[in-house]
Design a protein around this motif. Structure first.
Motif, PDB file in Angstrom:
ATOM      1  N   VAL A   1       0.864  -1.178   0.000  1.00  0.00           N
ATOM      2  CA  VAL A   1       0.000   0.000   0.000  1.00  0.00           C
ATOM      3  C   VAL A   1       0.900   1.226   0.000  1.00  0.00           C
ATOM      4  N   GLU A   2       0.854   2.005  -1.051  1.00  0.00           N
ATOM      5  CA  GLU A   2       1.708   3.192  -1.135  1.00  0.00           C
ATOM      6  C   GLU A   2       1.154   4.153  -2.189  1.00  0.00           C
ATOM      7  N   GLY A   3       0.948   5.398  -1.808  1.00  0.00           N
ATOM      8  CA  GLY A   3       0.421   6.391  -2.738  1.00  0.00           C
ATOM      9  C   GLY A   3       1.323   7.584  -2.943  1.00  0.00           C
ATOM     10  N   ASP A   4       2.573   7.475  -2.469  1.00  0.00           N
ATOM     11  CA  ASP A   4       3.482   8.620  -2.500  1.00  0.00           C
ATOM     12  C   ASP A   4       4.438   8.541  -3.679  1.00  0.00           C
ATOM     13  N   LYS A   5       5.165   9.636  -3.902  1.00  0.00           N
ATOM     14  CA  LYS A   5       6.183   9.707  -4.950  1.00  0.00           C
ATOM     15  C   LYS A   5       7.570   9.799  -4.312  1.00  0.00           C
ATOM     16  N   VAL A   6       8.590   9.429  -5.073  1.00  0.00           N
ATOM     17  CA  VAL A   6       9.972   9.469  -4.590  1.00  0.00           C
ATOM     18  C   VAL A   6      10.462  10.907  -4.551  1.00  0.00           C
ATOM     19  N   GLU A   7      11.033  11.292  -3.408  1.00  0.00           N
ATOM     20  CA  GLU A   7      11.637  12.616  -3.250  1.00  0.00           C
ATOM     21  C   GLU A   7      13.111  12.449  -2.920  1.00  0.00           C
ATOM     22  N   ILE A   8      13.876  13.478  -3.173  1.00  0.00           N
ATOM     23  CA  ILE A   8      15.318  13.378  -2.951  1.00  0.00           C
ATOM     24  C   ILE A   8      15.651  13.116  -1.491  1.00  0.00           C
ATOM     25  N   THR A   9      14.807  13.611  -0.583  1.00  0.00           N
ATOM     26  CA  THR A   9      15.062  13.398   0.849  1.00  0.00           C
ATOM     27  C   THR A   9      14.829  11.954   1.274  1.00  0.00           C
ATOM     28  N   ASN A  10      14.175  11.154   0.420  1.00  0.00           N
ATOM     29  CA  ASN A  10      13.957   9.732   0.737  1.00  0.00           C
ATOM     30  C   ASN A  10      15.215   8.896   0.550  1.00  0.00           C
ATOM     31  N   LEU A  11      16.125   9.345  -0.313  1.00  0.00           N
ATOM     32  CA  LEU A  11      17.186   8.471  -0.805  1.00  0.00           C
ATOM     33  C   LEU A  11      18.186   8.055   0.259  1.00  0.00           C
ATOM     34  N   GLN A  12      18.287   8.818   1.343  1.00  0.00           N
ATOM     35  CA  GLN A  12      19.300   8.499   2.342  1.00  0.00           C
ATOM     36  C   GLN A  12      18.928   7.297   3.190  1.00  0.00           C
ATOM     37  N   ARG A  13      17.669   6.831   3.107  1.00  0.00           N
ATOM     38  CA  ARG A  13      17.252   5.678   3.910  1.00  0.00           C
ATOM     39  C   ARG A  13      16.381   4.690   3.139  1.00  0.00           C
ATOM     40  N   GLN A  14      15.747   5.130   2.068  1.00  0.00           N
ATOM     41  CA  GLN A  14      14.844   4.262   1.309  1.00  0.00           C
ATOM     42  C   GLN A  14      15.621   3.711   0.112  1.00  0.00           C
ATOM     43  N   VAL A  15      16.405   2.669   0.376  1.00  0.00           N
ATOM     44  CA  VAL A  15      17.524   2.310  -0.494  1.00  0.00           C
ATOM     45  C   VAL A  15      17.128   1.570  -1.765  1.00  0.00           C
ATOM     46  N   ILE A  16      15.860   1.317  -1.985  1.00  0.00           N
ATOM     47  CA  ILE A  16      15.444   0.699  -3.242  1.00  0.00           C
ATOM     48  C   ILE A  16      15.335   1.743  -4.364  1.00  0.00           C
ATOM     49  N   TYR A  17      15.261   3.017  -3.973  1.00  0.00           N
ATOM     50  CA  TYR A  17      15.075   4.089  -4.945  1.00  0.00           C
ATOM     51  C   TYR A  17      16.411   4.734  -5.319  1.00  0.00           C
ATOM     52  N   CYS A  18      16.491   5.230  -6.554  1.00  0.00           N
ATOM     53  CA  CYS A  18      17.705   5.877  -7.071  1.00  0.00           C
ATOM     54  C   CYS A  18      17.385   7.299  -7.511  1.00  0.00           C
TER      55      CYS A  18
END
Length: 358
Positions: free
Chosen positions: A55-72
């Protein structure tokens, strides 16, 4: 299925092919594909869970990258669900992946959760946690809880085989604005990975029953001193009696938990002597970083030692991050309903940072 794929697991005599088959036949829903949800998804997917829902309705933001390691970096602006599904599919093509492109609400929660065996809460806000809890109680499904508070992580399993629910630990939400999420309060990138991995382990144990799950226990991890602490809590049977969801989970109940800021506590302290400061951290935590004016009664001992408090004075509870102190207020009010009891927001972490900044 390629039997060699999971041989490092099936060769464990405590796990074996029987547990692997249980994983393959099971379904897990992960609510949130952020810092906690990503390690849960990656490990369960790698280990051979049959069906994974997200369940997820959000978009990837640059501030996510330091911990949400599946995203580039190239994923910034894309839907998290889209990216996560693509990466997980490439990791294990044998998993049935189901995406729910939405946020969980009272209108869709029961429908979405109904199709899964285990629910993993990887959210970062109190309203959604209470919604997940209540839906799981109605549907009789266990849910694996994880939360982040600065350098601290909390893990538990609620509603497992008639065990305590989330409301047994926190009966009603504290004021939503009083405990910030990661976006407001910050989080060290590796902490969600540790906590999410522990959640994945609890989900596996729920499915395979290979050992005792964290039912009726809150595991508290402190990343600064690499310590683990378990807090036990009891089942309150009335919390397992529920036939419908609340119409809204956004309105906090401010009558139950009273929280004060550290600044407000210092003003009160300077004006009056009619107060007690009680540090409910473990004795080890208190010894390493004592608060000069506080008495130390670990939360696990509070119900037994509550007679040491002076109910004619206002009671102010503090812990490492401001979570255990909320439970302490609940215990104190059960024992002394007429006594003024408060939790100090932010705990010792914020207390120390304010001292350093002055």
């Amino acid at each position: 299925m390629n039997t060699n794929r999971y041989i490092r697991q099936t060769s464990l005599k405590e796990f074996g092919q029987k547990s692997q088959d249980l994983l393959l036949k099971s379904s897990v829903l992960v609510v949130g594909a952020g810092g906690l949800g990503i390690p849960v998804l990656q490990y369960l997917n790698a280990m051979g869970i049959g069906t994974l829902g997200i369940v997820e309705g959000d978009k990837v933001e640059i501030t996510n990258l330091q911990r949400q390691v599946i995203y580039c970096e190239k994923d910034i602006g894309k839907a998290k669900l889209e990216v996560a599904l693509e990466q997980l599919k490439s990791q294990n093509s044998g998993t049935t992946l189901i995406g729910h492109d939405t946020f969980l609400t009272p209108d869709n929660a029961l429908t979405i959760l109904a199709d899964y065996d285990v629910i993993v809460d990887a959210t970062d806000n109190f309203p959604t946690r209470y919604l997940i809890n209540d839906a799981c109680v109605i549907l009789d499904k266990p849910f694996v809880y994880g939360a982040l508070h600065g350098f601290e992580g909390h893990i538990s399993v609620f509603n497992y085989k008639g065990g305590p629910s989330y409301r047994c630990l926190f009966p009603v939400p504290p004021e939503d604005s009083s405990i910030p999420n990661c976006n407001d309060n910050g989080v060290l990138g590796v902490i969600p990975g540790i906590v999410g991995t522990l959640q994945a382990l609890e989900a596996v144990k729920c499915i395979t029953a290979i050992d005792e799950v964290l039912s009726g226990k809150l595991l508290i991890y402190n990343g600064l001193n690499q310590s683990f602490y378990k807090l036990g809590f009891q089942l309150e049977p009335q919390n397992l009696v529920r036939s419908s969801l609340e119409s809204s989970y956004e309105i906090p109940n401010c009558d139950f938990i009273s929280e004060v800021s550290i600044e407000a506590f210092h003003k009160i302290k300077n004006k009056s002597n009619s107060w007690q400061l009680i540090d409910v951290r473990t004795k080890e935590e208190f010894t390493l970083d004592p608060l000069k004016e506080a008495i130390n009664i670990p939360l696990s001992d509070l119900e037994i030692q509550i007679h040491k408090l002076k109910p004619q004075q206002s009671l102010y509870f503090i812990c490492q991050s401001g979570i255990r102190s909320l439970k302490a207020v609940s215990i104190a009010r059960n024992q002394y309903p007429d006594c003024e009891s408060h939790s100090i927001m932010g705990g010792v972490n914020l207390w120390n940072s304010l001292i350093k900044s002055t």
